[in-house]
Design a protein around this motif. Structure first.
Motif, mmCIF file in Angstrom:
data_model
loop_
_atom_site.group_PDB
_atom_site.id
_atom_site.type_symbol
_atom_site.label_atom_id
_atom_site.label_comp_id
_atom_site.label_asym_id
_atom_site.label_seq_id
_atom_site.Cartn_x
_atom_site.Cartn_y
_atom_site.Cartn_z
ATOM 1 N N GLU A 266 0.813 -1.217 0.000
ATOM 2 C CA GLU A 266 0.000 0.000 0.000
ATOM 3 C C GLU A 266 0.848 1.270 0.000
ATOM 4 O OE1 GLU A 266 -2.686 -0.125 3.240
ATOM 5 O OE2 GLU A 266 -3.783 -1.889 2.526
ATOM 6 N N HIS A 268 3.677 1.748 -1.527
ATOM 7 C CA HIS A 268 4.395 1.995 -2.778
ATOM 8 C C HIS A 268 3.568 1.754 -4.032
ATOM 9 C CE1 HIS A 268 7.498 0.986 0.283
ATOM 10 N NE2 HIS A 268 8.184 1.933 -0.307
ATOM 11 N N ALA A 269 2.394 1.151 -3.904
ATOM 12 C CA ALA A 269 1.621 0.770 -5.092
ATOM 13 C C ALA A 269 1.254 1.987 -5.942
ATOM 14 C CB ALA A 269 0.358 0.011 -4.675
ATOM 15 N N ARG A 270 0.830 3.056 -5.290
ATOM 16 C CA ARG A 270 0.409 4.243 -6.042
ATOM 17 C C ARG A 270 1.593 4.867 -6.798
ATOM 18 N NH1 ARG A 270 -2.849 9.439 -3.471
ATOM 19 N NH2 ARG A 270 -3.069 10.614 -5.434
ATOM 20 N N ARG A 271 2.729 4.958 -6.119
ATOM 21 C CA ARG A 271 3.921 5.522 -6.758
ATOM 22 C C ARG A 271 4.371 4.630 -7.913
ATOM 23 N NH1 ARG A 271 8.834 3.750 -6.289
ATOM 24 N NH2 ARG A 271 10.638 5.048 -6.819
ATOM 25 N N ARG A 273 2.590 2.587 -9.636
ATOM 26 C CA ARG A 273 1.596 2.658 -10.722
ATOM 27 C C ARG A 273 1.863 3.882 -11.593
ATOM 28 N NH1 ARG A 273 -2.653 3.647 -7.928
ATOM 29 N NH2 ARG A 273 -2.898 1.473 -7.275
ATOM 30 N N SER A 274 2.110 5.012 -10.935
ATOM 31 C CA SER A 274 2.402 6.234 -11.681
ATOM 32 C C SER A 274 3.685 6.092 -12.482
ATOM 33 C CB SER A 274 2.513 7.419 -10.710
ATOM 34 O OG SER A 274 2.936 8.579 -11.372
ATOM 35 N N VAL A 306 0.338 -3.865 -10.246
ATOM 36 C CA VAL A 306 0.021 -2.613 -9.546
ATOM 37 C C VAL A 306 -1.313 -2.030 -9.993
ATOM 38 C CG1 VAL A 306 2.454 -2.092 -9.223
ATOM 39 C CG2 VAL A 306 1.264 -1.174 -11.218
ATOM 40 N N ASP A 309 -3.488 1.625 -15.512
ATOM 41 C CA ASP A 309 -4.623 1.980 -16.361
ATOM 42 C C ASP A 309 -4.754 0.997 -17.522
ATOM 43 O OD1 ASP A 309 -6.666 4.157 -17.045
ATOM 44 O OD2 ASP A 309 -5.526 4.006 -18.902
#
Length: 616
Positions: A266, A268-271, A273-274, A306, A309
């Motif tokens: 949680e 690092h997943a957002r980073r 993904r980006s 991750v 999109d």
């Protein structure tokens, strides 16, 4: 690193603890300026003579009968303010790549312009930036890194944009003109001893600058700044797509964690993904250049993990499918996500293969080739990509065959996605089928027949045929077919050996041509058998004595005939005694296998199948 010194007076700033800064002077201070938690005790005159904004703040404080000025949003904090204050006092200040942006933003905030005093701080900093910093590769990268903590000031002053343009421009300089890089220098450095061992020529090669000399240097940038740099590099249109691909690969290796647990956590997943989505959008648009299929598949694996999109994943699928023949088996082992029950995402691989087939049909008109009079050899020579893909998919099938949740139809569909002509040898497919049979022992006879129907026993090498003839997991019908076609190949080999012994004086090229005409489908395999027989015969002295009349070669083939007939007849009689239908078990041939062996008598006793062992 470039630097610039300002002022000439000694530095008289002193500290009284961590929160108070003052100037050592005979004159008493008459103004207090608080920048965050730090209090500066200074004199009004030097400050007001250089800063228009401080003039306004002092006037306002005088109206309020206060000696203190509070500034809470000062860009660069207390350190940047101290640089500006020292400049106002004429004290020595050293500007470098690490503090110049903070000083520039602070001077802009204080309005230290030419209108207030000629040769003011803003003017001097701009001269330093334009004449030194933006002409230095190393300093431009350092300055760009410092701008992130000074937004939006650094953006409004166009420091960020000018740094990016400077970096992008220098990446497209001819490598022959580049002789330094603060990362690449460490890579190219060699010891004196190594230079002595290699010589002058080796030294020149070791110090040559590659086209991607700049790739690792910019990997230290944050993803948003890195994206802007790469967009600027691509926009200039002078950079090769393969170099851009290497740059993206280096950045992904630098920042994407190796651990799947860390990748999807949680925190690092957002980073991540980006980061993945940014790398995908930066991929070169040219077909056939840029990133390797292996790197693209790893990106796809990360994108799935991750939750990137859908448009980004679709872009990767499209890119991978066009060069799937370059992949390896390990690249295709992409973990499946729920609700898939298998360990690996077989449906994704099936999709990639289908797209590759469609792509090849469109670009190379495969249908026309398969319907033409060209043989399999012509197909092989003209379509190496198909051979590579078939080899990879057969290896992938062997890897996933041990998954208990892999359905038979998924296995069959993936296998049949490859054109038949792309598999001149079926050893890899046989290995995958054998593993599937071993791990799925509850298959019905119909399912086993369907599974083994994927394999053409005529396209097995001698080693695979010997293994298949002893494989308990294969249906009896398949084993019979293996022995039957080995019998035919042995007979053809005997005839070919006889012709070769009688015509030993003929050129080798003519013998090879006749060999191909006799058995075009299995010429290469037979030649392999022939070479093995020759070696065995020549190892015996007695055979060497009979080489002239060809008895040794014929005897060797006759031995092969006799052995194959014994195994075949024993297996055939065993099949009859067990009540199996003769016509159904040998439906793969138009005549009885035993009819190919005249002079042999059938055994009346009941026999069981030989004990077989799998090497898979």
């Amino acid at each position: 690193m470039k630097f610039m010194k300002l002022g000439s007076k000694p530095d008289a700033f002193q500290s009284d603890g961590n929160s108070t800064r003052y100037v050592s002077s005979e004159l008493a201070t008459d103004v207090i300026i608080r920048i965050g938690e730090v209090k500066f005790q200074l004199h009004k005159f030097p400050l007001l003579s250089k800063s228009n904004h401080l003039q306004k703040l002092v006037a306002k404080a005088h109206e309020e009968s206060s000696d203190e000025i509070y500034i809470t949003d000062f860009p660069g904090g207390p350190k940047a303010f101290e640089i500006c204050a020292k400049f106002c006092y004429g004290m020595i200040v050293t500007l470098n790549a690490y503090n110049v942006v903070a000083a520039r933003c602070a001077s802009e905030y204080l309005e230290m312009t030419e209108d207030v005093d000629r040769g003011n701080l803003i003017f001097k900093i701009e001269v330093f930036l334009n004449s030194s910093i933006f002409h230095s590769w190393k300093d431009s990268i350092i300055v760009l890194q410092t701008t992130k903590s000074l937004l939006p000031w650094s953006e409004d002053l166009k420091v960020v944009g000018r740094c990016i343009d400077s970096i992008a421009s220098r990446t497209s300089v001819d490598p022959a003109l580049i002789n330094w890089s603060y990362t690449n220098n460490r890579k190219l450095a060699v010891t004196t001893q190594k230079i002595i061992e290699c010589g002058v020529k080796c030294e020149e090669q070791l110090h040559s600058v590659p086209k991607d000399w700049w790739v690792e240097d910019i990997c230290e940038l944050d993803i948003d700044l890195y994206k802007r740099v790469m967009i600027s590099v691509k926009a200039k249109g002078r950079m090769d797509g393969n170099v851009i691909g290497e740059a993206l690969k280096a950045y992904a290796i630098r920042w994407l964690p190796d651990s799947v647990k860390t990748l999807v956590s949680e925190d690092h997943a957002r980073r991540n993904r980006s980061l993945v989505e940014t790398i995908i959008c930066l991929l070169p648009s040219e077909k056939g250049v840029g990133c390797s299929c292996s790197f693209l598949l790893k990106l796809l694996k990360v994108a799935i993990l991750v939750g990137a999109d859908e448009s980004a994943k679709e872009d990767l699928v499209k890119r991978v499918s066009s060069k799937l023949d370059e992949a390896s088996v390990s690249d295709l082992l992409i973990p499946a996500r729920p609700p898939h029950g298998t360990a690996f995402d077989v449906e994704l691989v099936q999709c990639l293969v289908n797209r590759f087939v469609m792509y090849q049909r469109c670009t190379r008109n495969l249908d026309g080739i398969e319907k033409s009079e060209k043989g399999a050899d012509d197909f092989v020579l003209g379509h190496g990509s198909w051979l590579n893909l078939a080899k990879v998919i057969d290896g992938y099938l062997a890897e996933i065959a041990g998954d208990p949740n892999l359905t038979l139809w998924s296995f069959i569909d993936l296998s049949q996605s490859i054109p038949e002509s792309a598999r001149p040898i079926h050893d890899g497919l046989y290995r995958a089928i054998d593993i599937y049979l071993k791990e799925h022992q509850t298959l019905t006879k119909v399912e086993k027949k369907k599974l083994c129907g994927l394999m053409d026993v005529r396209k097995l090498t001698m080693d695979a045929s010997m293994h298949a003839a002893q494989n308990e997991r294969l249906p009896l019908r398949v084993v019979v077919q293996v022995l039957y076609f080995e019998q035919i190949r042995a007979a053809a080999g005997a005839q070919a050996l006889s012709n070769i012994s009688h015509d030993s004086s003929r050129p080798t090229a003519n013998m090879e041509e006749e060999w191909e005409k006799m058995l075009p489908e299995n010429g290469k395999s037979l030649k392999k058998q022939l070479s093995q027989i020759r070696i065995k015969d020549e190892e015996h002295p007695k055979n060497r004595e009979n080489m002239k009349n060809g008895k040794s070669r014929r005897g060797g083939v006759q031995l092969l005939h006799s052995r194959s007939r014994r195994i075949f007849n024993k297996l055939w009689v065993g099949g009859k005694s067990n009540g199996e239908n003769k016509s159904s078990e040998t439906s793969g041939s138009s005549q009885s296998p035993t009819s190919m062996v005249p002079g042999e008598t059938k055994s009346s006793g009941s026999s069981s199948r030989h004990r077989r062992h799998s090497i898979s």
